[in-house]
Design an enzyme around this catalytic site. Structure first.
Site: not given
Length: 369
Positions: A53, A155, A197, A51, A201, A208, A85, A169
């Site tokens: 700390e 978008a 979709t 963690h 597409d 990337r 912690c 799209s």
């Protein structure tokens, strides 16, 4: 800005370095200060690792005894993948601890703060708490409800079109917007699209254009229409989960078998007569898989279903300075008879992404609980 605020802002800067690597745990940053100078810094780097700390103490350039510790989330008080912690800070003789926000995890939820106080350590809670909650909004939702935090990302053109009538799209917005989307993917546990979709597409939905790991990719395909040779089913870049209706899986057992042979994790949920899967059931399954955050990337049907069900917390819309005319909108499947039923947003912010504008907002409804 006070010195204490500066130190806590540094904690938040450190915390977000763990984005995309620590989920379903929270992002946490820690700073150790002695005689007005930072002597140690750390953050939670990866799920299951030390963690914040612990990393801060290890990095210290001087003894931490008598120092002040700033941490963006309450120190844990229980044994999990790592020791508590809070116990470490007590053992090291820390003088004061500044905690930005309590840990909403029921296993902690104030117990770490109480343990520190019982040991005689001064504890101050609430410094930049709103900022801390914002960076860990997915963790808070997931740990309190068992459901993922959902962001809808779209978008669109100036006239509100997210795709042509045939569903295509690529690419409405600028390269700068696309790079930002890849950053958002890298910070999400999973991205989700509908079968439409995938068919229109053939997206990869990987990271990337920036450094970062590719998220789990989820395809919601009630009637099992997705093509077996779609890119994401073959590239091996990250795990793919295909969720279909039980009826479709029974009708197309051979297709299910072929998907699984390609390494696709096919999951079944009960659908309605049209094969449509309820958003509540979908999010319940995703949460049970340990996925704390999901970015929904399309298309119009999926966006509409999430909005109608109140299944999303956040909306991101990239608007490009182009006009498409006839085409698909973000929520074409929603039909209202009264404006009072419209989904409304709060806490709107606007920023630039190249020539595009990004609007970020939160749905007034709090999502499914």
């Amino acid at each position: 800005m006070s010195e204490e605020e500066k130190m806590m802002r540094r904690c938040l800067e450190l915390a977000v370095k763990g984005s995309g690597r620590v989920s379903p745990n929270p992002m946490v940053g820690c700073v150790i200060v002695k005689k007005g100078k930072i002597i140690g810094e750390g953050y939670h780097r990866r799920f299951g690792d030390a963690h914040a700390e612990v990393n801060a103490v290890k990095s210290a350039t001087a003894s931490v005894e008598g120092s002040d510790v700033f941490v963006s989330l309450e120190p844990c008080s229980h044994f999990g993948k790592t020791p508590p912690c809070a116990d470490l800070l007590i053992e090291k003789g820390i003088r004061r601890v500044y905690v930005s926000m309590p840990d909403p995890n029921p296993m902690v939820n104030g117990s770490g703060i109480r343990k520190l106080k019982r040991a005689g350590i001064e504890v101050y809670v609430g410094l930049l708490a709103d900022e801390s909650r914002k960076i860990n909004e997915a963790f808070v939702k997931y740990i309190q409800t068992g459901l993922p935090f959902v962001t809808l990302k779209a978008a669109q053109s100036l006239d509100g079109r997210i795709a042509l009538n045939d569903g295509k799209s690529k690419y409405i917005t600028s390269s700068e917007s696309l790079k930002m989307v890849h950053s958002l993917r890298a910070g999400s546990d999973a991205v989700l699209v509908g079968a439409g979709t995938v068919i229109a597409d053939d997206p990869s939905l990987t990271v990337r254009l920036v450094k970062g790991r590719s998220p789990v990719r989820i395809v919601v395909d009630g009637n099992l229409r997705s093509p077996l040779d779609a890119r994401m089913f073959r590239d091996g870049a990250s795990k793919v989960i295909l969720i279909c209706s039980t009826a479709a899986a029974e009708r197309s057992a051979r297709r299910v078998s072929l998907f699984r042979k390609q390494g696709v994790d096919v999951r079944e949920l009960r659908g309605n007569r049209e094969g449509k899967i309820a958003i509540r059931a979908l999010l319940g399954m995703i949460g049970r898989l340990g996925i704390a955050s999901v970015m929904v990337e399309g298309g119009s049907n999926i966006f509409s279903e999430f909005i109608k069900a109140g299944g999303a917390e956040k909306l991101l819309i990239f608007t490009a300075p182009i006009i498409l005319g006839d085409g698909k909108g973000i929520a074409d499947d929603i039909e209202l008879r009264d404006l009072s039923h419209a989904s409304r947003l709060r806490d709107l912010t606007y920023s630039k992404a190249g020539v595009d504008q990004l609007m970020t907002g939160y749905f007034v409804n709090k999502g499914l609980h």
